[in-house]
Design a protein around this motif. Structure first.
Motif, mmCIF file in Angstrom:
data_model
loop_
_atom_site.group_PDB
_atom_site.id
_atom_site.type_symbol
_atom_site.label_atom_id
_atom_site.label_comp_id
_atom_site.label_asym_id
_atom_site.label_seq_id
_atom_site.Cartn_x
_atom_site.Cartn_y
_atom_site.Cartn_z
ATOM 1 N N ILE A 1 31.512 -5.870 20.001
ATOM 2 C CA ILE A 1 30.439 -5.018 19.446
ATOM 3 C C ILE A 1 29.996 -4.096 20.584
ATOM 4 O O ILE A 1 29.388 -4.555 21.558
ATOM 5 N N PRO A 2 30.340 -2.829 20.484
ATOM 6 C CA PRO A 2 30.074 -1.947 21.629
ATOM 7 C C PRO A 2 28.579 -1.705 21.837
ATOM 8 O O PRO A 2 27.772 -1.905 20.932
ATOM 9 N N ASN A 3 28.245 -1.244 23.025
ATOM 10 C CA ASN A 3 26.867 -0.860 23.300
ATOM 11 C C ASN A 3 26.492 0.337 22.446
ATOM 12 O O ASN A 3 27.362 1.022 21.896
ATOM 13 N N PHE A 4 25.198 0.598 22.377
ATOM 14 C CA PHE A 4 24.716 1.645 21.473
ATOM 15 C C PHE A 4 23.588 2.423 22.139
ATOM 16 O O PHE A 4 23.090 2.038 23.204
ATOM 17 N N ILE A 5 23.187 3.485 21.479
ATOM 18 C CA ILE A 5 22.142 4.332 22.061
ATOM 19 C C ILE A 5 21.310 4.959 20.953
ATOM 20 O O ILE A 5 21.834 5.207 19.863
ATOM 21 N N ASP A 6 20.040 5.162 21.232
ATOM 22 C CA ASP A 6 19.163 5.880 20.304
ATOM 23 C C ASP A 6 19.410 7.376 20.526
ATOM 24 O O ASP A 6 18.965 7.951 21.525
ATOM 25 N N CYS A 7 20.135 7.979 19.590
ATOM 26 C CA CYS A 7 20.546 9.381 19.779
ATOM 27 C C CYS A 7 19.393 10.356 19.526
ATOM 28 O O CYS A 7 19.541 11.544 19.815
ATOM 29 N N GLU A 8 18.290 9.870 18.990
ATOM 30 C CA GLU A 8 17.127 10.755 18.833
ATOM 31 C C GLU A 8 16.380 10.869 20.155
ATOM 32 O O GLU A 8 16.051 11.966 20.597
ATOM 33 N N LEU A 9 16.129 9.704 20.781
ATOM 34 C CA LEU A 9 15.425 9.726 22.078
ATOM 35 C C LEU A 9 16.316 10.293 23.175
ATOM 36 O O LEU A 9 15.845 10.979 24.080
ATOM 37 N N ASN A 10 17.594 9.970 23.094
ATOM 38 C CA ASN A 10 18.528 10.410 24.126
ATOM 39 C C ASN A 10 19.243 11.668 23.644
ATOM 40 O O ASN A 10 20.365 11.601 23.151
ATOM 41 N N ARG A 11 18.546 12.775 23.736
ATOM 42 C CA ARG A 11 19.201 14.051 23.395
ATOM 43 C C ARG A 11 18.783 15.103 24.407
ATOM 44 O O ARG A 11 17.736 15.006 25.021
ATOM 45 N N ARG A 12 19.662 16.065 24.594
ATOM 46 C CA ARG A 12 19.411 17.076 25.624
ATOM 47 C C ARG A 12 18.167 17.890 25.285
ATOM 48 O O ARG A 12 18.037 18.426 24.191
ATOM 49 N N HIS A 13 17.272 17.934 26.262
ATOM 50 C CA HIS A 13 16.035 18.673 26.066
ATOM 51 C C HIS A 13 15.715 19.345 27.414
ATOM 52 O O HIS A 13 14.912 18.844 28.203
ATOM 53 N N PRO A 14 16.372 20.480 27.688
ATOM 54 C CA PRO A 14 16.207 21.070 29.022
ATOM 55 C C PRO A 14 14.808 21.650 29.229
ATOM 56 O O PRO A 14 14.263 22.273 28.330
ATOM 57 N N VAL A 15 14.260 21.404 30.398
ATOM 58 C CA VAL A 15 12.952 21.965 30.772
ATOM 59 C C VAL A 15 13.228 22.902 31.960
ATOM 60 O O VAL A 15 13.585 22.434 33.040
ATOM 61 N N PRO A 16 13.087 24.226 31.764
ATOM 62 C CA PRO A 16 13.463 25.178 32.826
ATOM 63 C C PRO A 16 12.786 24.885 34.169
ATOM 64 O O PRO A 16 13.420 25.017 35.218
#
Ligand code: GMT
Length: 386
Positions: A174-189
């Protein structure tokens, strides 16, 4: 279901996966009891259905060593009895599988006790380093074989477990998993500007800086990259190899182009500021840090080792090289930093793989059905209770 989750609290993949699993299961309506010596780093704010039970290991003048195995076993028995646990899910074999086994035997010896099923999830170094060590191998094998269910986080770790220990019981991947909502690219200049004030490209590495992570190789790779591309390196984490990495960065004259940021609670802002993630580990059963980077649209350059080829697709979401091939890794980083189309394709593929294969809403239900399967299977001899 009422589930006890036994894990390490320190920064490290197994504790993170166990805690995130506990939170996700609690949100899905289960009653989750996390049992650990400290509150795990990712425990976070109050989640209904999620409680924490501390393991105290008192010292005593007669003991030369802390008796963690015994105090943990004791705590599992207390929690299982009070909460009528259906399952005790041990993350990391040493000594959690052993403690869960002992607790189950103790509960089975008490006529009034409900006897929980024991599931062990193997995470990597518990097999590849400790399980392979003659000082632990017999106990690790016994703990695995006496579990009612065993999972590994990758196919590669399943193969390693069978090869190293010759275990005969079925192992579910059973592979590891991730919360793709919390872990998404959100660049702050402003963050990017602070980290790369002269428009440099940003290479990043995140780990617990243990020997197996080869953090000095990260510095060497970066030194080769910097000779060709105006870039900076972010080193996130802390651990035994930190000093060596700092010394090497100094010896190579890398100056402030390498920034050591220490442990960080939230890595998404840093991953979102970066361009390429580097992971030249000597061993990696899965590579949760690589998955976190991929969810933030970072191409990964890593060792072709262990479970990493199951997570990072060579030529698609990044590039894999033999662990000793630091030139090859540096060349791949340079390619990603200098050919925008290659970078864009790999970044999009990284996110796509994270979302389609490793999202929590895909993997957590797999754990739920595995728990049910184990609960419904006939009890083995080791489970006979009064
Ligand atoms: O060695 C570590 O990085 C820590 C270790 C742990 O158990 O805390 O990590 C292992 O488990 C992670 C979660 O399943 C995996 O993502 C890592 O690849 C694995 N580490 C190794 O195999 C070296």
């Amino acid at each position: 279901m009422r589930i006890g989750i036994v894990c390490y609290a320190s920064v490290g993949g197994s504790g993170i996966v166990a805690t995130e699993l506990g939170k996700a299961l609690a949100i899905r309506g289960h009653e989750i009891h996390v049992i650990s010596s400290e509150m795990p780093v990712r425990f976070g704010d109050y989640t209904p259905g999620l409680s924490f039970h501390r393991v105290e290991t008192p010292s005593y003048p007669v003991f030369r060593e802390p008796q963690y195995l015994l105090s943990l076993t004791n705590r599992i028995v207390q929690v299982a009895r009070a909460e009528r646990l259906d399952v005790v899910h041990a993350h990391y074999a040493i000594p959690h599988a052993t403690a869960a086994y002992l607790a189950r035997q103790m509960l089975a010896a008490t006529p009034t006790s409900r006897v929980p099923r024991v599931i062990t999830t193997l995470h990597g170094t518990d097999i590849t380093l400790l399980g392979a060590d003659r000082s632990y191998s017999e106990t690790v094998r016994f703990g695995i074989e006496q579990s009612d269910g065993v999972t590994t986080v990758s196919e590669s770790l399943k193969r390693d477990t069978i090869r190293e220990l010759g275990v005969k019981v079925p192992i579910r991947v059973i592979p590891n998993f991730i919360d793709c909502e919390l872990n998404r690219r959100h660049p702050v200049p402003e963050i990017r500007h602070r980290l790369a004030p002269h428009g440099e490209k940003l290479v990043i590495h995140v780990s617990n800086f243990r020997k197996v992570k080869r953090v000095t190789a990260v510095v060497e790779i970066f030194s080769k990259v910097r000779a060709k591309v105006n870039s900076r390196l972010l080193m996130v984490g802390d651990g035994p190899e930190l000093d060596d990495a700092m010394r090497l960065a100094k010896a190579l004259g890398l100056g402030d182009s390498v920034q050591f940021l220490g442990e960080q609670d939230r890595v998404v802002p840093l991953l979102s500021a970066a361009d390429v993630f580097v992971l030249p580990s000597a061993q990696e059963s899965f590579g949760l840090a690589a998955l976190e980077a991929m969810a933030c649209e970072l191409p990964v350059v890593a060792s072709k080792i262990g479970g990493l080829p199951e997570v990072v697709e060579h030529g698609v979401s990044g590039f894999l090289h033999a662990p000793h091939d630091l030139d090859g890794m540096a060349e791949s980083v340079v390619r990603l930093l200098t050919v925008p189309e290659v970078h864009a394709r790999a970044a999009a593929a990284s996110r796509h793989i994270a979302e389609t294969r490793y999202a929590d809403d895909k993997i957590v239900p797999v754990y739920e059905s595995y728990y049910r399967e184990i609960l419904e299977s006939p009890a083995g001899v080791q489970l006979q209770s009064h």
